[in-house]
Design a protein around this motif. Sequence first.
Motif, PDB file in Angstrom:
ATOM      1  N   SER A  72       0.799  -1.160   0.127  1.00 57.17           N
ATOM      2  CA  SER A  72      -0.033  -0.129  -0.021  1.00 57.17           C
ATOM      3  C   SER A  72       0.794   1.085  -0.075  1.00 57.17           C
ATOM      4  O   SER A  72       1.874   1.304   0.602  1.00 57.17           O
ATOM      5  CB  SER A  72      -0.807   0.039   1.165  1.00 57.17           C
ATOM      6  OG  SER A  72      -1.756   1.237   1.568  1.00 57.17           O
ATOM      7  N   SER A  75      -2.086   6.050   0.952  1.00 58.27           N
ATOM      8  CA  SER A  75      -2.639   7.443   0.546  1.00 58.27           C
ATOM      9  C   SER A  75      -3.999   7.072   0.124  1.00 58.27           C
ATOM     10  O   SER A  75      -4.380   5.888  -0.540  1.00 58.27           O
ATOM     11  CB  SER A  75      -1.897   8.076  -0.484  1.00 58.27           C
ATOM     12  OG  SER A  75      -1.551   7.194  -1.567  1.00 58.27           O
ATOM     13  N   GLU A  76      -4.828   8.306  -0.015  1.00 58.20           N
ATOM     14  CA  GLU A  76      -6.228   7.699  -0.725  1.00 58.20           C
ATOM     15  C   GLU A  76      -6.237   8.454  -2.002  1.00 58.20           C
ATOM     16  O   GLU A  76      -5.845   9.622  -2.154  1.00 58.20           O
ATOM     17  CB  GLU A  76      -7.379   8.416   0.194  1.00 58.20           C
ATOM     18  CG  GLU A  76      -7.933   7.436   1.103  1.00 58.20           C
ATOM     19  CD  GLU A  76      -9.219   7.957   1.867  1.00 58.20           C
ATOM     20  OE1 GLU A  76      -9.501   8.725   1.549  1.00 58.20           O
ATOM     21  OE2 GLU A  76      -9.486   7.336   2.888  1.00 58.20           O
ATOM     22  N   ASN A  77      -6.970   7.901  -3.123  1.00 56.39           N
ATOM     23  CA  ASN A  77      -7.426   8.974  -4.234  1.00 56.39           C
ATOM     24  C   ASN A  77      -8.639   9.540  -3.954  1.00 56.39           C
ATOM     25  O   ASN A  77      -9.505   9.495  -2.925  1.00 56.39           O
ATOM     26  CB  ASN A  77      -7.371   7.856  -5.352  1.00 56.39           C
ATOM     27  CG  ASN A  77      -8.495   6.762  -5.497  1.00 56.39           C
ATOM     28  OD1 ASN A  77      -9.496   6.949  -4.770  1.00 56.39           O
ATOM     29  ND2 ASN A  77      -8.543   5.997  -6.399  1.00 56.39           N
ATOM     30  N   GLY A  80     -11.744   7.972  -2.541  1.00 57.57           N
ATOM     31  CA  GLY A  80     -11.754   7.644  -1.229  1.00 57.57           C
ATOM     32  C   GLY A  80     -11.220   6.294  -1.096  1.00 57.57           C
ATOM     33  O   GLY A  80     -11.233   5.337   0.073  1.00 57.57           O
ATOM     34  N   GLU A  81     -10.773   5.506  -2.154  1.00 51.43           N
ATOM     35  CA  GLU A  81      -9.846   4.392  -1.925  1.00 51.43           C
ATOM     36  C   GLU A  81      -8.678   4.405  -1.724  1.00 51.43           C
ATOM     37  O   GLU A  81      -7.730   5.385  -2.239  1.00 51.43           O
ATOM     38  CB  GLU A  81     -10.133   3.672  -3.447  1.00 51.43           C
ATOM     39  CG  GLU A  81     -11.505   3.349  -3.798  1.00 51.43           C
ATOM     40  CD  GLU A  81     -11.695   3.297  -5.394  1.00 51.43           C
ATOM     41  OE1 GLU A  81     -12.458   2.824  -5.844  1.00 51.43           O
ATOM     42  OE2 GLU A  81     -10.755   3.655  -6.185  1.00 51.43           O
ATOM     43  N   ILE A  82      -7.952   3.388  -0.805  1.00 52.99           N
ATOM     44  CA  ILE A  82      -6.528   3.310  -0.417  1.00 52.99           C
ATOM     45  C   ILE A  82      -5.738   3.000  -1.631  1.00 52.99           C
ATOM     46  O   ILE A  82      -6.141   2.166  -2.443  1.00 52.99           O
ATOM     47  CB  ILE A  82      -6.315   2.207   0.653  1.00 52.99           C
ATOM     48  CG1 ILE A  82      -7.166   2.588   1.812  1.00 52.99           C
ATOM     49  CG2 ILE A  82      -4.863   2.037   0.748  1.00 52.99           C
ATOM     50  CD1 ILE A  82      -6.540   3.714   2.797  1.00 52.99           C
ATOM     51  N   GLN A  83      -4.786   3.867  -1.940  1.00 53.86           N
ATOM     52  CA  GLN A  83      -3.853   3.449  -3.257  1.00 53.86           C
ATOM     53  C   GLN A  83      -2.707   2.531  -3.083  1.00 53.86           C
ATOM     54  O   GLN A  83      -2.077   2.538  -1.846  1.00 53.86           O
ATOM     55  CB  GLN A  83      -3.206   4.876  -3.620  1.00 53.86           C
ATOM     56  CG  GLN A  83      -4.235   5.954  -4.308  1.00 53.86           C
ATOM     57  CD  GLN A  83      -3.661   7.415  -4.668  1.00 53.86           C
ATOM     58  OE1 GLN A  83      -2.985   7.702  -3.639  1.00 53.86           O
ATOM     59  NE2 GLN A  83      -3.651   7.604  -5.717  1.00 53.86           N
ATOM     60  N   GLU A 111      -6.785   8.339 -10.600  1.00 52.16           N
ATOM     61  CA  GLU A 111      -5.888   8.454  -9.445  1.00 52.16           C
ATOM     62  C   GLU A 111      -5.557   9.848  -9.282  1.00 52.16           C
ATOM     63  O   GLU A 111      -4.987  10.263  -8.154  1.00 52.16           O
ATOM     64  CB  GLU A 111      -4.516   7.673  -9.523  1.00 52.16           C
ATOM     65  CG  GLU A 111      -4.614   6.149  -9.629  1.00 52.16           C
ATOM     66  CD  GLU A 111      -5.569   5.527  -8.525  1.00 52.16           C
ATOM     67  OE1 GLU A 111      -5.565   6.171  -7.511  1.00 52.16           O
ATOM     68  OE2 GLU A 111      -5.815   4.388  -8.616  1.00 52.16           O
TER      69      GLU A 111
END
Length: 352
Positions: A72, A75-77, A80-83, A111
């Motif tokens: 991982s 961070s979040e895009n 609101g998804e974890i990048q 992204e």
Amino acid sequence: MSALLNSIFGFIMEATRPTFPSITLTQHLIEEQKKHNNTTADLRLLIEVTSRACKLISYHVRKGALGEACGSANSENIQGEIQKKLDILSNNILLEANAWGGSLSAMASEEMEGIYLIPDCFPRGNYLLLFDPLDGSSNIDVNVSIGTIFSVLRCLDDHTPTEQSFLQRGSYQVAAGYTIYGPQTSLVLTTGYGVHCFTLDQEIGSWILTHRDMRIPCDTCEYAINASNQRHWHAPVQRYINELVDGIDSIRKKDFNMRWIASMVSDVHRILHRGGIFIYPADNRTPNKHGKLRLMYEANPMAFIIEQAGGAATNGKKRILDIHPKSLHERVAVFLGSKNEVDRVTRYHLED
Ligand code: AHG
Ligand code: MN
Ligand code: MN
């Protein structure tokens, strides 16, 4: 007599014609340009540069845990998804590769919150590029197939493009494609004249045409849906899937098989080869979101490819390619694949 001479002459010509055992992506694009006059030099360059960037992404995917691909990014895009690290790496690879070539005016990515304008130090061109740099992120760390999806639009503005410039219906796409990083790395492409698949020859580094004019059968016995969401589905989806599950005992009078890879690229790739229907519906949890998948980076390019291969793609009620986007990161329900199945589930929605 002259017919005989002609056929002998024809045979000699055929036998002595130089044979090119494989057709590369470059050759294919030049042939398309000659045949249909549809692929400008700029568009060709853009497709080649994008597909070259995908080779680099493929390299990182293959390195897996030995390189920078896994894990991982914490961070979040914008969704609101974890990048994942590979989401960001792939995004940067595509941006860097496409910034300097002169065929693009701006880019947009799943992204990135806003659009990316081609910097002033580089020439600006007439196209816009959109991409989902890494599709199926949950598969990265477990070594299951993933992909990159892209879509090309014309830039219709004379002035500096804005987010508004990207908000064109999918039917305006001039090219769309995806690469799949699986047991083989393949590139599937349409410029509006059929769908063609190229396999990456890893040794020589070239995309070789391996599947010309792919066609999706109208009927199928396979479907792809995340069935764990069943309790949230709307009535038409419940009705359609229940009939498939009941198989031979239902009005469908045949059994169906289910597959779910959790990467749209991989599920669509299977459907392109052997038929099937892919569904990611809107459901009761997301009344304002209209589904999970993104119209501009996922649904539109895939709908263009599927239609070009003889399939259909709707949001349950209307053709995806006819949707007028209201925002860059808009989400949409997706039903695509074998035409008769997509027509049926669309009819169920319209009857509801
Ligand atoms: P992304 O990795 O680009 O966010 O896309 C994942 C999408 C799509 O490719 C896939 O079909 C779906 O999300 C998987 O969703 P589930 O988590 O519900 O299986
Ligand atoms: Mn995706
Ligand atoms: Mn993604």
